[in-house]
Design a protein around this motif. Structure first.
Motif, short mmCIF file in Angstrom:
data_model
loop_
_atom_site.label_atom_id
_atom_site.label_comp_id
_atom_site.label_asym_id
_atom_site.label_seq_id
_atom_site.Cartn_x
_atom_site.Cartn_y
_atom_site.Cartn_z
N GLN A 34 0.86 -1.19 0.00
CA GLN A 34 0.00 0.00 0.00
C GLN A 34 0.89 1.24 0.00
OE1 GLN A 34 -2.53 0.78 3.44
NE2 GLN A 34 -4.13 1.53 2.08
N GLU A 56 3.71 0.12 2.47
CA GLU A 56 3.62 -0.82 3.58
C GLU A 56 3.34 -2.20 3.01
OE1 GLU A 56 0.85 0.00 6.73
OE2 GLU A 56 1.43 -1.81 7.82
N MET A 64 0.60 -8.67 4.61
CA MET A 64 0.62 -10.09 4.24
C MET A 64 -0.77 -10.60 3.86
SD MET A 64 2.16 -13.13 6.53
CE MET A 64 3.71 -12.39 6.92
N ARG A 65 -0.82 -11.47 2.91
CA ARG A 65 -2.05 -12.18 2.51
C ARG A 65 -1.71 -13.66 2.41
NH1 ARG A 65 -3.28 -7.85 3.70
NH2 ARG A 65 -4.27 -6.19 2.48
N ASN A 97 5.60 -5.12 8.91
CA ASN A 97 5.00 -5.22 10.24
C ASN A 97 5.68 -6.32 11.04
OD1 ASN A 97 2.47 -3.38 10.25
ND2 ASN A 97 2.49 -4.38 8.25
N ASP A 136 3.18 1.56 15.10
CA ASP A 136 1.95 1.32 14.35
C ASP A 136 0.74 1.52 15.26
OD1 ASP A 136 0.43 0.66 12.22
OD2 ASP A 136 1.16 -1.40 12.01
N ASP A 137 -0.37 1.83 14.68
CA ASP A 137 -1.65 1.92 15.41
C ASP A 137 -1.54 2.82 16.63
OD1 ASP A 137 -2.22 0.03 13.54
OD2 ASP A 137 -2.19 -1.67 14.92
N LYS A 139 -6.11 4.28 12.38
CA LYS A 139 -7.25 4.57 11.50
C LYS A 139 -8.46 5.06 12.29
CE LYS A 139 -10.08 2.27 7.98
NZ LYS A 139 -11.36 2.54 8.65
N GLU A 183 -3.00 6.76 9.14
CA GLU A 183 -3.41 5.51 8.51
C GLU A 183 -4.89 5.55 8.15
OE1 GLU A 183 -1.35 1.65 10.02
OE2 GLU A 183 -2.23 2.67 11.73
N GLU A 208 -9.39 7.87 3.98
CA GLU A 208 -10.33 7.42 2.93
C GLU A 208 -10.94 8.56 2.15
OE1 GLU A 208 -13.06 4.89 5.07
OE2 GLU A 208 -11.74 3.16 4.87
N TYR A 240 -7.12 4.13 1.57
CA TYR A 240 -7.84 3.79 0.34
C TYR A 240 -7.99 5.00 -0.57
CZ TYR A 240 -9.05 -0.66 2.60
OH TYR A 240 -9.01 -1.88 3.20
P1 C2E Z 1 -1.73 -2.36 10.03
O1 C2E Z 1 -0.28 -2.55 10.03
O2 C2E Z 1 -2.27 -1.26 10.84
O3 C2E Z 1 -2.13 -2.18 8.53
C1 C2E Z 1 -3.06 -1.32 8.07
C2 C2E Z 1 -4.32 -2.03 7.79
O4 C2E Z 1 -5.30 -1.08 7.45
C3 C2E Z 1 -4.23 -2.99 6.60
O5 C2E Z 1 -5.12 -4.06 6.80
C4 C2E Z 1 -4.74 -2.10 5.49
O6 C2E Z 1 -5.29 -2.86 4.41
C5 C2E Z 1 -5.81 -1.35 6.18
N1 C2E Z 1 -6.10 -0.10 5.52
C6 C2E Z 1 -5.20 0.75 4.95
N2 C2E Z 1 -5.83 1.85 4.48
C7 C2E Z 1 -7.13 1.70 4.76
C8 C2E Z 1 -8.29 2.52 4.54
O7 C2E Z 1 -8.23 3.60 3.99
N3 C2E Z 1 -9.47 2.03 5.00
C9 C2E Z 1 -9.60 0.81 5.64
N4 C2E Z 1 -10.79 0.42 6.06
N5 C2E Z 1 -8.52 0.03 5.86
C10 C2E Z 1 -7.30 0.47 5.43
P2 C2E Z 1 -4.69 -5.53 6.57
O8 C2E Z 1 -3.88 -5.64 5.35
O9 C2E Z 1 -5.89 -6.36 6.69
O10 C2E Z 1 -3.72 -5.79 7.79
C11 C2E Z 1 -4.22 -5.83 9.08
C12 C2E Z 1 -3.13 -5.93 10.11
O11 C2E Z 1 -2.44 -7.16 10.02
C13 C2E Z 1 -2.06 -4.88 9.93
O12 C2E Z 1 -2.45 -3.68 10.50
C14 C2E Z 1 -0.93 -5.52 10.68
O13 C2E Z 1 -1.05 -5.27 12.05
C15 C2E Z 1 -1.14 -7.00 10.45
N6 C2E Z 1 -0.19 -7.44 9.41
C16 C2E Z 1 -0.28 -7.35 8.08
N7 C2E Z 1 0.80 -7.92 7.49
C17 C2E Z 1 1.60 -8.36 8.49
C18 C2E Z 1 2.87 -9.01 8.55
O14 C2E Z 1 3.56 -9.29 7.54
N8 C2E Z 1 3.37 -9.35 9.77
C19 C2E Z 1 2.65 -9.05 10.90
N9 C2E Z 1 3.18 -9.40 12.06
N10 C2E Z 1 1.48 -8.42 10.88
C20 C2E Z 1 0.94 -8.09 9.69
#
Ligand code: C2E
Ligand code: MG
Ligand code: MG
Length: 830
Positions: A592, A606, A609-610, A664, A726-727, A750, A783, A786, A805
């Motif tokens: 992103q 950023e 992971m999927r 992350n 983060d967060d 967010k 973060e 939108e 987004y």
């Molecule tokens: P995060 O690091 O806070 O990542 C941001 C999340 O917010 C991502 O969700 C992203 O898709 C979402 N997001 C970004 N912009 C927007 C927006 O405008 N609107 C909305 N509604 N959502 C937005 P995602 O990809 O589902 O990831 C969720 C969490 O999973 C991440 O939060 C992070 O804490 C964790 N994560 C993702 N990848 C990894 C990784 O490789 N390792 C670890 N340990 N955690 C991961």
């Protein structure tokens, strides 16, 4: 003249001398007449008046019989000088004058001999004259000489510059200290005028000093008393200017002795002092200086305003009087011990003002030591941090409470549940956890609008709170989900009673924008210790029970049961599938973009992971990462993610896409042994600059073991990778804490961005966070941006960067590349 005649006149002379004897004897000197037949032989005294005995210690008759006897008591050297001068006088045929000493029984007297010398026809010599006692005069002279010598010596060796003038405008002497201090010698300034020109090159100033000087002279002659110094700025020979005090004393005939005292240093010190005291008085920080016994010596104006005590009230007191009573003796002992060991202490503490008000202050104390290392003073500088504390407190409150309903949020709930579990374990009691989810809330939102949805949530939150006991906790988990904690539960069935009651109060009709509305909810119940041992497990299981209840029909409650273990089986297969995922290359990273708000450029991405799960499709991280963490699978997944992100960053860089890729981290991964080395290896393996990689951590990761975290973060920081939180805002949100960590960036969560355009209060909090973060030198990323409205507000608050987004969802690497290339280099800032 014939010999006969001559002899006759000689006799005549003799006679006349004898006749005059009586007169002579009464004179205050000894008169003599003597005849030298030839030089070198003793003379013959024709007459010596009677005072000889008193003066020379030898009586007149003896002298007349044996001329040699006359100088019996004259020291040899004087006697030789006498003979010498007589011889010289004889040659010149004139006046003989000689002073000599007579020493009788160690008593020294001085005699002045005066004679007129006549040469007779036969070349013999006749001398008549007198000896006078000049002892008194001689002693006086000697004393004068001695005192003059003494004066001279003092003058020469005085450490203070001294000059002497003769009253006729001439300089008589300048002592060595003078030349040493000012460079000038008597040759440079033989006259007073020249001296003035040397010292005062500016004619106007010179005239002024000269007037002052003549005034002093005049006044001295009037009063005959020296007066206080005249202070002038004197130029030295080398061009420097010195501030000098001048004191003068005068002799009656105008001689002056002038003493100079260089006070440049004192003047400069006094000026510095004045400057300092003005700095102290204008400082907005309170300053207090204590002596080695910790007695207050000095305080500044800010001290007085902050504490309410005036300087007079605190001088001589100890700072003890400012203690708030909120911190114990040990706390202050610790401060003193730290100062004793390290010479300083700083930190926060509570103080009390004169009016009794207690306030927080940031205090730093330094010990001042003398050359021997002994403490002479303590300097305390403090500022009132009430305002900062309040804003931190506000932020903390917002971080722990839901913005919309003001109920505790997930973080605080988890905290409280952990505490409840700890005491339930001790007391062997039960806890009930109720997971409440509203039924069809989405429909309300969609049909009546978000605003109505928000009003509904606020109203229901109030009802839930009102229906529960004070000791119960009700929290909003986000969206339309609430959790209720019931401590000290006697029977699991008591939880059912509460669940029924809650379902009832939720069901009561509600007026919303002039529409009557009825909403229902579904509750999942789970009991500690039967259904779970920690907060995570209890919440997951009550959630599972709630879902179970939902699928069985809504508006009901259901206990978590062993039947639900069926889902646990699901989880087992999930675990196995996840274990395979890394090996089978089923994980992918989506990227992103992150945008610099001011320039509009993409500066980073950023990596998110999927899981491309066979037969299921793309699984979002929220669905498998918490599980992977719980099962200890996250370490290998995290290692993969970091390696993959580094590989991608290197590949992009080769293609001209030079950005920072943020990865992350999960807590387990971060605290794993050898993590820093692993990061270093990955960076080296892909040959990228460390600054191409950013590591995202959450506050809870850091705070879990702050001391270990500091060391790790410092090593990572040294490595050169970027570090971000983060967060931010959902955890502890202690900016104070951040001060201690080498963090580069915080990512505002967010949930804040969501609210920013809706609530002025949130906007203020975000602005506060940004301000405080900048104060700590941190960058701020928002973060989940939108909407343009959110971006505008963030821009207005001077937020640096954004992600969301509005710009792009997380997308596969190839798509990101295309997105990057099509992104306008510089976006207009409108
Ligand atoms: P995060 O690091 O806070 O990542 C941001 C999340 O917010 C991502 O969700 C992203 O898709 C979402 N997001 C970004 N912009 C927007 C927006 O405008 N609107 C909305 N509604 N959502 C937005 P995602 O990809 O589902 O990831 C969720 C969490 O999973 C991440 O939060 C992070 O804490 C964790 N994560 C993702 N990848 C990894 C990784 O490789 N390792 C670890 N340990 N955690 C991961
Ligand atoms: Mg992240
Ligand atoms: Mg985040």
């Amino acid at each position: 003249m014939s010999t006969k005649d001559a002899n006759a006149s000689l006799k005549d002379l003799h006679l006349r001398a004898a006749q005059a004897g009586e007169v002579m004897d009464s004179l205050p000197c000894v008169v003599f007449v003597c005849h030298f037949t030839f030089m070198g032989a003793p003379p013959r005294y024709l007459f010596v008046s009677s005072g000889a005995k008193d003066l020379l210690g030898v009586d007149a008759d003896t002298i007349m019989q044996h001329a040699d006897a006359r100088f019996r008591y004259v020291p040899d050297e004087d006697r030789q000088r006498i003979e010498q001068t007589i011889r010289e006088a004889a040659v010149r045929d004139g006046i003989w004058n000689q002073e000599f000493r007579v020493v009788i029984a160690d008593v020294e007297r001085w005699v002045d001999a005066h004679a007129r010398i006549h040469r007779l026809e036969d070349d013999s010599i006749i001398a008549h004259g007198f000896w006078t006692d000049i002892t008194a005069r001689k002693r006086l002279e000697q004393r004068r000489q001695e005192s003059h010598d003494r004066f001279r010596q003092m003058f020469e060796s005085a450490p203070q510059p001294i000059g002497i003038s003769d009253g006729k405008g001439n300089i008589t002497a300048l002592n060595p200290a003078y030349t040493q201090s000012f460079g000038f010698t008597q040759q440079d300034a033989p006259t007073l005028e020249a001296l003035f020109e040397c010292h005062y090159p500016d004619p106007q100033y010179r005239a002024q000093v000269f007037r002052e000087w003549t005034d002093v002279v005049e006044r001295f002659h009037l009063t005959n008393r020296p007066e206080g110094p005249v202070v002038t700025r004197m130029r030295c020979k080398d061009g420097r200017f010195r501030t000098v005090e001048i004191r003068s004393a005068f002799a009656p005939h105008g001689e002056a002795i002038v003493m100079f005292n260089d006070i440049s240093e004192q003047v400069a010190a006094a000026e510095r002092m004045k400057l300092w005291s003005s700095v102290l008085d204008h400082s907005s920080e309170g300053i207090v200086i204590c002596d080695a016994e910790l007695r207050v010596m000095l305080v500044n104006a800010a001290f007085e305003t902050m504490t309410g005590y005036s300087e007079q009230e605190v001088i001589g007191e100890t700072p003890r009087m400012l203690r708030s009573g909120l911190q114990d003796e040990a706390f202050y002992r610790e401060i003193l011990a730290t100062i004793a060991a390290h010479g300083q202490w700083h930190g926060e503490l509570w103080s009390r003002r004169k009016n009794g008000e207690v306030y927080p202050e940031w205090l730093s104390i330094n010990a001042v030591r003398d050359d021997h290392g002994t403490v002479t003073h303590y300097v305390g500088i403090f500022s009132d941090i009430t305002a900062r504390k309040e804003s931190e407190e506000r932020i903390r409150h917002l971080a722990q409470y839901d913005l919309l309903t003001a109920l505790p949020n997930r973080a605080l709930l988890t905290d409280r549940l952990a505490q409840l579990i700890a005491s339930a374990k001790r007391e062997q009691t039960r806890i009930g956890a109720l997971y409440i989810d509203l039924d069809r809330f989405k429909e309300v939102n969609d049909s009546m609008g978000h605003e109505a949805g928000d009003l509904l949530l606020v109203a229901l939150a109030k009802r839930l709170r009102a229906a529960l006991r004070q000791s119960d906790t009700v929290a909003r988990m986000g969206g339309d989900e609430f959790v209720v904690l019931l401590p000290l539960l006697r029977e699991p069935d008591d939880a059912a009673v509460v669940a029924r009651k809650l379902l009832e109060v939720i069901r009561e009709p509600l007026m919303l924008k002039d529409n009557e509305l009825t909403i229902t909810a579904t509750v999942g119940i789970c009991i500690y210790p039967e259904d779970g041992a920690d907060p995570g497990q209890l919440l997951r299981n009550s959630d599972a029970a709630m879902h179970e209840a939902k699928s069985a029909g809504r508006n009901a409650y259901r206990f978590y049961t062993q039947d639900l273990n069926a889902r646990a089986l699901d989880r087992l297969s999930l675990e196995n599938a996840l274990r395979r995922a890394v090996k089978q290359n089923e994980l992918v990273l989506y990227y992103q973009p992150q945008i610099d708000i001011r320039s509009g450029e993409i500066f980073g991405a950023e990596a998110l992971m999927r899981w491309n799960r066979p037969g299921v499709g793309l699984v979002p991280p929220g669905d498998f990462i918490p599980f992977a963490e719980e099962r200890g699978l996250i370490a290998s997944m995290g290692r993969w993610a970091l390696g993959e992100a580094a590989r991608q960053a290197a590949a992009w860089e080769k293609d001209g896409i030079v950005i920072t890729v943020a990865v992350n981290l999960s807590a387990v991964q971060f605290h794993q042994k050898g993590f820093v080395e692993h990061v270093a290896e990955v960076i080296a393996a892909h040959g990228i600059a460390p600054s191409r990689i950013e590591l995202e951590l959450t506050e809870s990761i850091i705070i879990r073991d702050a001391n270990a975290a500091i060391t790790l973060l410092e090593r990572l920081h040294e490595l050169g990778v970027f570090l971000s939180i983060d967060d931010f805002g959902t955890g502890y949100s202690s900016l104070n804490y951040l001060r201690r960590f080498p963090i580069d960036r915080i990512k505002i969560d967010k949930s804040f961005v969501d609210e920013i355009a809706k609530h002025a209060g949130t906007a203020r909090v975000v602005s506060g966070i940004i301000g405080l973060a900048k104060g700590l030198g941190l960058k701020v990323v928002a973060e989940g941006v939108e909407t343009e409205a959110q971006l505008e507000l963030l821009r207005g608050q001077d937020c640096d960067e954004a992600q969301g987004y509005l710009f792009s969802r997380p997308i596969p690497a190839v798509d990101f590349e295309a997105f990057y290339r099509s992104w306008p280099r510089v976006r207009s800032s409108s």
